[in-house]
Scaffold this active site. Sequence first.
Site, PDB file in Angstrom:
ATOM      1  N   ARG A   1      59.588  54.312  33.971  1.00  0.00           N
ATOM      2  CA  ARG A   1      60.458  55.518  33.499  1.00  0.00           C
ATOM      3  C   ARG A   1      59.805  56.796  34.293  1.00  0.00           C
ATOM      4  O   ARG A   1      60.734  57.545  34.966  1.00  0.00           O
ATOM      5  CB  ARG A   1      60.371  55.978  32.101  1.00  0.00           C
ATOM      6  CG  ARG A   1      61.365  55.336  31.034  1.00  0.00           C
ATOM      7  CD  ARG A   1      60.647  55.153  29.637  1.00  0.00           C
ATOM      8  NE  ARG A   1      59.794  54.010  29.770  1.00  0.00           N
ATOM      9  CZ  ARG A   1      60.448  52.937  29.488  1.00  0.00           C
ATOM     10  NH1 ARG A   1      61.321  52.618  28.939  1.00  0.00           N
ATOM     11  NH2 ARG A   1      59.493  51.701  29.535  1.00  0.00           N
ATOM     12  N   THR A   2      58.508  56.842  34.240  1.00  0.00           N
ATOM     13  CA  THR A   2      58.020  58.116  34.874  1.00  0.00           C
ATOM     14  C   THR A   2      58.229  58.176  36.414  1.00  0.00           C
ATOM     15  O   THR A   2      58.539  59.226  36.942  1.00  0.00           O
ATOM     16  CB  THR A   2      56.261  58.173  34.289  1.00  0.00           C
ATOM     17  OG1 THR A   2      56.251  57.948  32.819  1.00  0.00           O
ATOM     18  CG2 THR A   2      55.722  59.488  34.778  1.00  0.00           C
TER      19      THR A   2
ATOM     20  N   LYS B   1      43.161  47.465  50.691  1.00  0.00           N
ATOM     21  CA  LYS B   1      41.871  47.073  51.332  1.00  0.00           C
ATOM     22  C   LYS B   1      40.678  47.865  51.254  1.00  0.00           C
ATOM     23  O   LYS B   1      39.749  48.369  51.841  1.00  0.00           O
ATOM     24  CB  LYS B   1      42.491  47.584  52.951  1.00  0.00           C
ATOM     25  CG  LYS B   1      43.655  46.945  53.340  1.00  0.00           C
ATOM     26  CD  LYS B   1      43.959  47.226  54.661  1.00  0.00           C
ATOM     27  CE  LYS B   1      45.186  46.814  55.119  1.00  0.00           C
ATOM     28  NZ  LYS B   1      45.517  47.228  56.377  1.00  0.00           N
TER      29      LYS B   1
ATOM     30  N   ARG C   1      49.639  59.086  39.191  1.00  0.00           N
ATOM     31  CA  ARG C   1      49.402  58.294  37.931  1.00  0.00           C
ATOM     32  C   ARG C   1      48.162  57.214  38.445  1.00  0.00           C
ATOM     33  O   ARG C   1      48.410  56.589  39.362  1.00  0.00           O
ATOM     34  CB  ARG C   1      50.646  57.429  37.450  1.00  0.00           C
ATOM     35  CG  ARG C   1      49.931  56.328  36.508  1.00  0.00           C
ATOM     36  CD  ARG C   1      51.253  55.519  35.716  1.00  0.00           C
ATOM     37  NE  ARG C   1      51.869  56.590  34.932  1.00  0.00           N
ATOM     38  CZ  ARG C   1      52.744  56.007  33.834  1.00  0.00           C
ATOM     39  NH1 ARG C   1      52.861  54.794  33.718  1.00  0.00           N
ATOM     40  NH2 ARG C   1      53.095  57.140  32.984  1.00  0.00           N
TER      41      ARG C   1
ATOM     42  N   HIS D   1      48.936  62.985  29.768  1.00  0.00           N
ATOM     43  CA  HIS D   1      50.455  62.718  30.340  1.00  0.00           C
ATOM     44  C   HIS D   1      51.305  63.680  30.004  1.00  0.00           C
ATOM     45  O   HIS D   1      52.154  63.768  29.115  1.00  0.00           O
ATOM     46  CB  HIS D   1      50.874  61.416  29.746  1.00  0.00           C
ATOM     47  CG  HIS D   1      52.014  60.829  30.482  1.00  0.00           C
ATOM     48  ND1 HIS D   1      52.761  61.293  31.468  1.00  0.00           N
ATOM     49  CD2 HIS D   1      52.597  59.698  30.063  1.00  0.00           C
ATOM     50  CE1 HIS D   1      53.635  60.558  31.867  1.00  0.00           C
ATOM     51  NE2 HIS D   1      53.854  59.548  31.120  1.00  0.00           N
TER      52      HIS D   1
HETATM   53  C1  NCD Z   1      53.613  55.759  28.528  1.00  0.00           C
HETATM   54  C2  NCD Z   1      52.201  56.089  29.464  1.00  0.00           C
HETATM   55  O1  NCD Z   1      52.377  55.217  30.404  1.00  0.00           O
HETATM   56  O2  NCD Z   1      51.457  56.612  28.930  1.00  0.00           O
HETATM   57  N1  NCD Z   1      54.855  55.697  28.819  1.00  0.00           N
HETATM   58  C3  NCD Z   1      55.517  56.446  29.754  1.00  0.00           C
HETATM   59  O3  NCD Z   1      54.922  57.219  30.542  1.00  0.00           O
HETATM   60  N2  NCD Z   1      56.576  56.650  29.452  1.00  0.00           N
HETATM   61  C4  NCD Z   1      53.031  55.169  27.185  1.00  0.00           C
HETATM   62  C5  NCD Z   1      52.884  53.840  27.137  1.00  0.00           C
HETATM   63  O4  NCD Z   1      52.577  53.263  28.226  1.00  0.00           O
HETATM   64  O5  NCD Z   1      52.865  53.226  26.044  1.00  0.00           O
END
Ligand code: NCD
Length: 304
Positions: free
Chosen positions: A55-56, A83, A105, A133
């Site tokens: 999703r993100t 590497k 991320r 987040h």
């Molecule tokens: C979350 C995350 O990656 O922190 N998901 C997201 O970004 N939609 C929550 C999760 O992984 O449970």
Amino acid sequence: MIKHLLSAADLDAATATLVLDTAAEMASLAGREVKKLPALRGRTVVNLFYEDSTRTRISFEAAAKRLSADVINFSAKGSSVSKGESLKDTALTLQAMGADAVVVRHPASGAPHRLANWVEGSVVNAGDGTHEHPTQALLDAYTMRSRLGRLAGLNVAIVGDVLHSRVARSNVQLLHTLGAKVTLVAPPTLLPVGVDAWPAGTSYDLDAVVPDSDVVMMLRVQRERMNQAYFPSEREYARRYGFDVPRMRRLPGHAIVMHPGPMNRGMEIAPEVADSPRSTIVEQVANGVSVRMAVLYLLLGGKA
Ligand code: NCD
């Protein structure tokens, strides 16, 4: 406007509200025939993902493209990271390519903060370890506001694996800033040390919290971050902390059920709840694009 978005704590109430209002405008523009806006034409957004994401990652990509930015997607798999290249050297490479924004991320808490020291562009934290987040918290706040009309005074229960959840940390912070009242509901083993200092109440008893909740936000049980047994069995967890139909029936009539995804259906949330009209799970994903458009626009728009 702020330069980076690393933590929900970077946002005061006025700035957070500006993001939500801008996201609402983005959403109304997306409803028109031309989905694309020229706002970030000529700017480059790099998506730097060291951890799996569905999703993100696609949400940030869609947001940047709808603002006409050039988008470079970098995933650690298949890059020189395998590497052994360090985050700093990767950052310098991105810098040399002229990234105006880096969306990152990373499995290490604090990685986006370090990156912000190494690149000239804006850094957006898209999830760092178990830490924060912030754009998820913004899209959750947006979803609550659009379903319930306000944030101030709402009772929000955040339920489940708080210990490993960056979503919970960012939500507690942002909801507190915007005047909502948060209760964290979890078994004692899944509440972090020091939670008493957070601006939220705590409870071990989901059934006691449900009747007074305007919002119930379920968290995924994060098996990949668990190196020991935090609860006796999946069945026992689901019985005490899973959101099922009988619990949903005890919610106030207007209340909503949220989940950031990905879900463990049948574990923290029953499929009938996830697919019910009270569930905002699909809406959260749609709202995520508008909110990330607003964040990129506000961080970069003023610097043309
Ligand atoms: C979350 C995350 O990656 O922190 N998901 C997201 O970004 N939609 C929550 C999760 O992984 O449970």
